[in-house]
Write a protein that holds these residues in place. Structure first.
Motif: not given
Length: 490
Positions: A429, A432, A436
């Protein structure tokens, strides 16, 4: 090598710490060179002691016929000594750039170098009394580092750390006094010095050991005595990195191993309520720490809760009370130190460069700090257990030991599996968020003025990121050495 040389890695940091505020350095560069050279000299002496192992014990003085203050380096002490000897110079180099943005640098480095000698004293302790004395001195030398900022959060963290440590010291003292009353004050001996109950151990012995486990377990952040560790993340990152990866928490693990395997005989503890109770606490801590890491948005606290979980991986291996379990514990202890100290270094680099502490403020930062993010990615993958990393080797050894130990070990396998899933979630996480952040995200605005730190911080990040996988690739010689320790040969 003569046993008197065992004093050097304790005295040199103490002398250097006194000289840091006393010498009139021309500039910060001169001061930093003096500090790094002092730390490297101490590391060199530790390595020489490991290579040319002193055979005899150095007895400095005796409190009584049964109680002595003495030093000795054996196999287990070698593991801890090498661990701190390798990581302390890297942390010192990292701290030069990091602390240039802070205040009271001279005070910081004085306590920082002094703590190196005190922690080395724990590794070199020849008996439980000496270990206990150095262990408690470590609390006093690390307290000013935890409270370095001297703001409200720093003072609160310091009070919490001290309160937990004092409570742990009281419990450990009971285990110490009971052991000494039964003849356990002599030098550490693999297999224990209290094998005095051939049939059924009495509850007093089991209670004394369990209180000792809880007492030393405070520094190892065992549930429910873990609260000081996330709070200590307010300290400067070089401190939290050492607290959470090497000095304090691994000293707690080291003390539990000494207490369990070198004082209270494992064969006496095996199968008793004390072993079951301690093992249950370790299992609870594994799941609790991983769960809290997943839900925590503060990056350094996320890694702190991760540490809480990973430390109990090691304790679980110790508490199996089998040679295979001890090998797994030592394997993961070394690997975790390399991986986790680098994760904290990465978090500190982000904080130093951007003043961002929470993950929701770090969206897209992977493009602005690519080198830092890559180092975090490598150590994060290792922590998840990607083969052939340090995390994989540690978990493999622990899983193998658990599989051979019924029924405790089978419970341990379940805890390892659940925690492994949670670890992947809380590590990935982070990635990401870094690379992202979502559609229509303005990377240019988010990374305006953001860049990687200088070489003093990047060099340790690169070395430790590589070490996260090199440790696993070349683990076989270390595992053979750990096996000799677990068999009582070293």
């Amino acid at each position: 090598m003569n046993e008197k040389f065992l004093l050097l890695p304790i005295l040199i940091p103490a002398l250097s710490a006194m000289l840091i505020p006393s010498l009139k350095f021309n500039d910060k560069k001169s001061r930093n060179i003096f500090i790094e050279c002092s730390v490297l000299l101490n590391t060199l002496i530790i390595l020489l002691l490991v290579i040319y192992l002193p055979v005899n014990t150095l007895t400095l003085f005796r409190l009584s016929e049964a109680a002595a203050f003495s030093l000795r380096l054996d196999g287990l002490g070698t593991v801890f000594a090498v661990l701190i000897g390798v990581l302390w110079p890297l942390t010192t180099l990292y701290a030069f750039e990091y602390m240039s943005h802070e205040h009271r640098e001279t005070s910081f480095f004085g306590w920082f170098v002094l703590t190196y000698g005190v922690v080395t004293g724990i590794a070199l302790s020849a008996d439980l009394l000496t270990l206990y004395l150095f262990y408690e001195v470590m609390t006093l030398t690390t307290l000013p580092l935890v409270m370095h900022e001297m703001d409200g959060r720093g003072r609160y963290a310091g009070r919490k750390y001290l309160s937990y440590s004092v409570g742990g010291a009281a419990c450990a003292f009971i285990a110490l006094t009971y052991a000494m009353s039964k003849g356990g004050g002599e030098a550490f001996r693999f297999g224990g010095t209290l094998g005095i109950f051939p049939n059924e151990p009495d509850n007093m012995l089991l209670m004394a050991w369990f209180l000792g486990f809880l007492g030393f377990g405070v520094k190892a952040a065992i549930f429910p005595f873990h609260g000081w560790l996330p709070s200590a993340s307010v300290a400067p990152t070089p401190v939290t990195a050492l607290l959470h990866a090497v000095a304090v928490v691994k000293a707690g693990i080291f003390a539990v191993i000494r207490l369990t395997w070198y004082v209270y005989e494992p064969k006496v503890l095996a199968g008793t309520w004390a072993q079951w109770a301690a093992f249950a606490l370790a299992c609870i801590t594994i799941i609790y720490g991983s769960s809290m890491a997943l839900r925590t948005q503060h990056l350094k606290r996320r890694f702190a809760y991760s540490t809480i979980s990973q430390l109990s991986y090691i304790l679980m291996g110790v508490l199996l009370l089998t040679p295979e379990g001890l090998v797994g514990a030592l394997t993961h202890m070394g690997g975790h130190a390399v991986m986790k100290i680098n994760l904290f270094f990465c978090a500190g680099a982000i904080l130093c460069q951007t003043e961002r502490e929470y993950l929701f403020d770090m969206r897209g930062i992977g493009l602005g700090m690519p080198k830092t993010s890559f180092a975090l990615l490598i150590s994060g993958l290792a922590l998840c257990g990607l083969p052939p990393s340090a995390g994989f080797m540690g978990k493999w050894q622990l899983g193998t030991a658990c599989a051979a130990s019924y029924p405790l070990g089978h419970v341990g396998i379940a805890m390892l599996a659940i925690s492994a899933v949670l670890t992947v979630l809380y590590i990935f996480s982070i990635f990401s968020i870094f690379i992202m952040p979502g559609q229509n995200f303005d990377f240019k605005t988010a990374n305006k003025g953001v860049k990687d730190p200088g070489l003093a911080m990047l060099i340790p990040l690169g070395i430790l990121a590589a070490g996260s996988f090199l440790y696993g690739l070349y683990a076989e010689p270390m595992i053979k050495f750990f096996t000799k320790i677990a068999e009582g040969v070293m």
